[in-house]
Design an enzyme around this catalytic site. Structure first.
Site, PDB file in Angstrom:
ATOM      1  N   GLY A 224       0.844  -1.199   0.000  1.00 47.89           N
ATOM      2  CA  GLY A 224       0.000   0.000   0.000  1.00 47.89           C
ATOM      3  C   GLY A 224       0.871   1.237   0.000  1.00 47.89           C
ATOM      4  N   SER A 225       0.353   2.302   0.629  1.00 50.56           N
ATOM      5  CA  SER A 225       1.049   3.583   0.569  1.00 50.56           C
ATOM      6  C   SER A 225       2.212   3.641   1.564  1.00 50.56           C
ATOM      7  CB  SER A 225       0.061   4.705   0.868  1.00 50.56           C
ATOM      8  OG  SER A 225      -0.415   4.563   2.194  1.00 50.56           O
ATOM      9  N   GLY A 229       2.336   2.122   5.359  1.00 49.92           N
ATOM     10  CA  GLY A 229       3.462   1.204   5.585  1.00 49.92           C
ATOM     11  C   GLY A 229       4.262   1.608   6.827  1.00 49.92           C
ATOM     12  N   GLU A 246       5.568  -3.409   1.051  1.00 47.45           N
ATOM     13  CA  GLU A 246       5.744  -3.053  -0.364  1.00 47.45           C
ATOM     14  C   GLU A 246       5.006  -1.734  -0.563  1.00 47.45           C
ATOM     15  OE1 GLU A 246       8.042  -3.769  -2.733  1.00 47.45           O
ATOM     16  OE2 GLU A 246       7.614  -5.737  -1.877  1.00 47.45           O
ATOM     17  N   CYS A 280       2.560  -0.356  -8.955  1.00 48.27           N
ATOM     18  CA  CYS A 280       3.717   0.187  -8.220  1.00 48.27           C
ATOM     19  C   CYS A 280       4.987   0.032  -9.046  1.00 48.27           C
ATOM     20  CB  CYS A 280       3.855  -0.408  -6.827  1.00 48.27           C
ATOM     21  SG  CYS A 280       3.478  -2.129  -6.750  1.00 48.27           S
ATOM     22  N   GLN A 327      -8.554   9.174  -6.377  1.00 46.00           N
ATOM     23  CA  GLN A 327      -7.321   8.975  -7.165  1.00 46.00           C
ATOM     24  C   GLN A 327      -7.327   9.896  -8.386  1.00 46.00           C
ATOM     25  OE1 GLN A 327      -4.513   7.050  -6.397  1.00 46.00           O
ATOM     26  NE2 GLN A 327      -3.716   8.219  -8.132  1.00 46.00           N
ATOM     27  N   GLU A 379       5.186   9.732  -6.031  1.00 48.47           N
ATOM     28  CA  GLU A 379       4.411   8.736  -6.762  1.00 48.47           C
ATOM     29  C   GLU A 379       3.017   9.302  -7.038  1.00 48.47           C
ATOM     30  OE1 GLU A 379       3.218   4.955  -4.862  1.00 48.47           O
ATOM     31  OE2 GLU A 379       3.997   3.999  -6.666  1.00 48.47           O
TER      32      GLU A 379
HETATM   33  P1  ADP Z   1      -3.870   3.519  -0.988  1.00 47.76           P
HETATM   34  O1  ADP Z   1      -3.570   4.966  -0.924  1.00 47.76           O
HETATM   35  O2  ADP Z   1      -3.255   2.804  -2.124  1.00 47.76           O
HETATM   36  O3  ADP Z   1      -5.301   3.168  -0.778  1.00 47.76           O
HETATM   37  P2  ADP Z   1      -3.350   2.677   1.696  1.00 47.76           P
HETATM   38  O4  ADP Z   1      -2.013   2.478   2.339  1.00 47.76           O
HETATM   39  O5  ADP Z   1      -4.245   3.693   2.249  1.00 47.76           O
HETATM   40  O6  ADP Z   1      -3.023   2.905   0.191  1.00 47.76           O
HETATM   41  O7  ADP Z   1      -4.139   1.301   1.666  1.00 47.76           O
HETATM   42  C1  ADP Z   1      -3.541   0.039   1.576  1.00 47.76           C
HETATM   43  C2  ADP Z   1      -4.227  -0.889   2.543  1.00 47.76           C
HETATM   44  O8  ADP Z   1      -3.946  -0.444   3.870  1.00 47.76           O
HETATM   45  C3  ADP Z   1      -5.742  -0.924   2.401  1.00 47.76           C
HETATM   46  O9  ADP Z   1      -6.224  -2.233   2.626  1.00 47.76           O
HETATM   47  C4  ADP Z   1      -6.182   0.010   3.507  1.00 47.76           C
HETATM   48  O10 ADP Z   1      -7.494  -0.236   3.967  1.00 47.76           O
HETATM   49  C5  ADP Z   1      -5.169  -0.320   4.585  1.00 47.76           C
HETATM   50  N1  ADP Z   1      -5.057   0.702   5.636  1.00 47.76           N
HETATM   51  C6  ADP Z   1      -5.323   2.029   5.537  1.00 47.76           C
HETATM   52  N2  ADP Z   1      -5.127   2.642   6.735  1.00 47.76           N
HETATM   53  C7  ADP Z   1      -4.709   1.688   7.602  1.00 47.76           C
HETATM   54  C8  ADP Z   1      -4.333   1.665   8.989  1.00 47.76           C
HETATM   55  N3  ADP Z   1      -4.353   2.760   9.729  1.00 47.76           N
HETATM   56  N4  ADP Z   1      -3.964   0.500   9.525  1.00 47.76           N
HETATM   57  C9  ADP Z   1      -3.915  -0.617   8.781  1.00 47.76           C
HETATM   58  N5  ADP Z   1      -4.272  -0.683   7.493  1.00 47.76           N
HETATM   59  C10 ADP Z   1      -4.667   0.451   6.892  1.00 47.76           C
END
Ligand code: ADP
Length: 477
Positions: A224-225, A229, A246, A280, A327, A379
């Site tokens: 994810g982001s 992360g 990742e 990514c 997005q 990004e």
């Molecule tokens: P994007 O911007 O690509 O959506 P995120 O990092 O927000 O990236 O999302 C990636 C995953 O992480 C998703 O499944 C999202 O629900 C989850 N996520 C978002 N916030 C949290 C958090 N505070 N704790 C754990 N997981 C999260």
């Protein structure tokens, strides 16, 4: 409408639901999917913990059969699951079917790996003592996935977790619960014991955060982001938990004077714009040496004119819609930022309307960009790329590596010398020569360096590093 529920301790549960919307046609509801609570998440963690002792000692044949069955069913249903993927995420039907096939291949691969588990027996440095080195399952694994590969990323985390004997709490991205629900249903019917694989769909701030706060997850594998992360990382230190992160990239694609122009344009167009630039491993920095620069820009512009942006399920669509409104706003904000920073808009930049209401954006190409501009450093995660003009190979390599990320790095060249040097010196986990920066095999390691990744590699045999813990046993003869 039926609610696709969460799977907790082998039971389908959940009455709270949210709509899964098709980004190619926002009037279409793909389905209603459960939105789990913190209590659901804690129950799922408890169920995975309870299921761990038996599953961690399960026979490798049982794991093989279940993973193989799942792979076979996904392959048999590739068209239907591919269509579901295209509807919920917006990538084109051929791309979505391709991703579904890949998910099936990942299950097949780990079905095979289950039968190849092995350790080492070595002599001790002391007489009459034997040493055995084995890999054991880690425990309960938290799996948190993003929206851009709704079936492949869940597959490449779930399959090895099960193969090596772990139990799972799986939280897919809110935007794309459909494919995740489908593969959990398939694995459940394939015979997984209750509690081994738990699905909790819902919000990151609730379900995801409850997972982060739990002392009972032995590992979290996350894609994810960067921001989320970091939260995974910080929370995991507290719990002494293993992590695999990742988090994206700003991948360069170098084009040298000696490149085959058509190979370079095909690779660059694919890297930057296919899957709507939402990979990514996508390339958004096209670093081009002066001798080929103008010809490359002219050929890229011609190529972009031929790419149809339309409904993901329509025959002839090359680029589907952006995944959602948020997005789309990020993409258009970056297009404005690029213009203000002084990059030249060479193609695209406009929203498009189609027969159905969706998030359609033209593929957008900037030229005369510098590597210091925000559009070159941050990004974007959309169909937006910039051409950066450089003098020669040495400058190209330096610019390619001048980024906080390090996932994938590509070069188009016919020079063996430059290709060889680039493979050795690109600061990235994956290097591509005369190929797009995106598009990887399922049986070899995937991952990056610097700000892109943290922890050991995903996929292939290397996945064992994260999903197992090593034991060294000594025996007096
Ligand atoms: P994007 O911007 O690509 O959506 P995120 O990092 O927000 O990236 O999302 C990636 C995953 O992480 C998703 O499944 C999202 O629900 C989850 N996520 C978002 N916030 C949290 C958090 N505070 N704790 C754990 N997981 C999260």
């Amino acid at each position: 409408m039926t609610i696709y529920q969460n799977l907790i301790a082998g039971e389908w549960t959940g009455a709270e639901a949210v709509e899964n919307i098709n980004p190619s046609d926002t009037k279409e509801v793909v389905g209603l999917y459960a939105s789990g609570s913190a209590a659901d998440t804690r129950n799922a963690i408890a169920a995975a913990k309870a299921a761990f002792p038996a599953w961690s000692r399960s026979g490798i044949w049982e794991r093989h059969v279940i993973l193989k069955k799942a792979g076979d069913e996904i392959m048999a249903r590739k068209d239907e699951l591919g269509a579901l993927l295209a509807r919920e995420e917006g990538k084109t039907l051929p791309e979505a079917i391709g991703e579904t096939i890949r998910a099936s291949q990942i299950f097949e691969f780990f079905a095979g790996e289950a039968l190849r588990l092995a350790g080492e027996v070595v002599p001790s440095v002391r007489p009459n003592i034997g040493v055995e080195i084995t890999r054991e399952p880690l425990g309960v694994i938290g799996i948190i996935t993003p929206w851009n590969f709704p079936i492949a990323i869940p597959a490449w985390k779930i399959a090895p977790a099960l193969c090596y004997g772990n139990t799972i709490v799986f939280k897919p991205a809110e935007l794309v619960p459909g494919c995740s629900w489908a593969i959990v249903d398939i694995l459940n019917r394939a015979g997984l014991p209750k509690g081994v694989l738990n699905l909790v769909m819902g919000k990151g701030s609730i379900v995801g955060q409850t997972m982060l706060d739990s002392p009972d997850l032995a590992g979290i594998t996350f894609t994810g982001s960067v921001g989320t992360g970091k939260r995974v990382a910080v929370s995991s230190i507290e719990h002494n938990r293993k992590i695999q992160l990742e988090m994206g990239g700003k991948n360069p694609m170098v084009v040298l004077d000696d490149a085959d122009l058509s190979v370079a344009v095909e690779a660059a167009a694919n890297s930057a714009f296919f899957s709507t630039g939402q990979r990514c491993t996508a390339s958004s920095r096209l670093i081009v040496t002066e001798g080929i620069h103008d010809r490359f820009v002219a050929a890229m512009t011609e190529k972009l004119k031929t790419l149809n942006v339309d409904h993901a399920l329509k025959t002839g669509t090359h680029i589907g819609p952006v995944v959602d409104e948020r997005q789309l706003k990020t993409d258009t904000d970056y297009i404005e930022i690029g213009k203000k920073e002084g990059a030249k808009l060479a193609f695209g930049g406009e929203l498009i309307s189609r027969d159905t209401p969706g998030f359609y954006l033209q593929p957008t190409l900037f030229t005369e960009a510098t590597n210091q501009m925000r559009i070159s450093r941050e990004e974007i995660f959309g169909p937006v790329a910039s051409v950066i003009r450089v003098k020669d190979y040495e400058e190209a390599l330096a610019v390619a590596n001048d980024t906080p990320f390090g996932l994938s790095s590509g070069i188009a060249t016919t020079s063996l010398k430059h290709a060889t040097h680039f493979k050795r010196n690109a600061e990235a986990g994956m290097v591509m020569v005369n190929l797009p920066t995106a598009g990887v095999d399922f049986h070899v390691p995937f991952g990056g360096r610097k700000g892109s990744s943290y922890g050991s590699r995903e996929q292939g045999k290397y996945a064992a590093e994260f999903f197992t813990t090593v034991k060294t046993a000594y025996t007096l003869a």
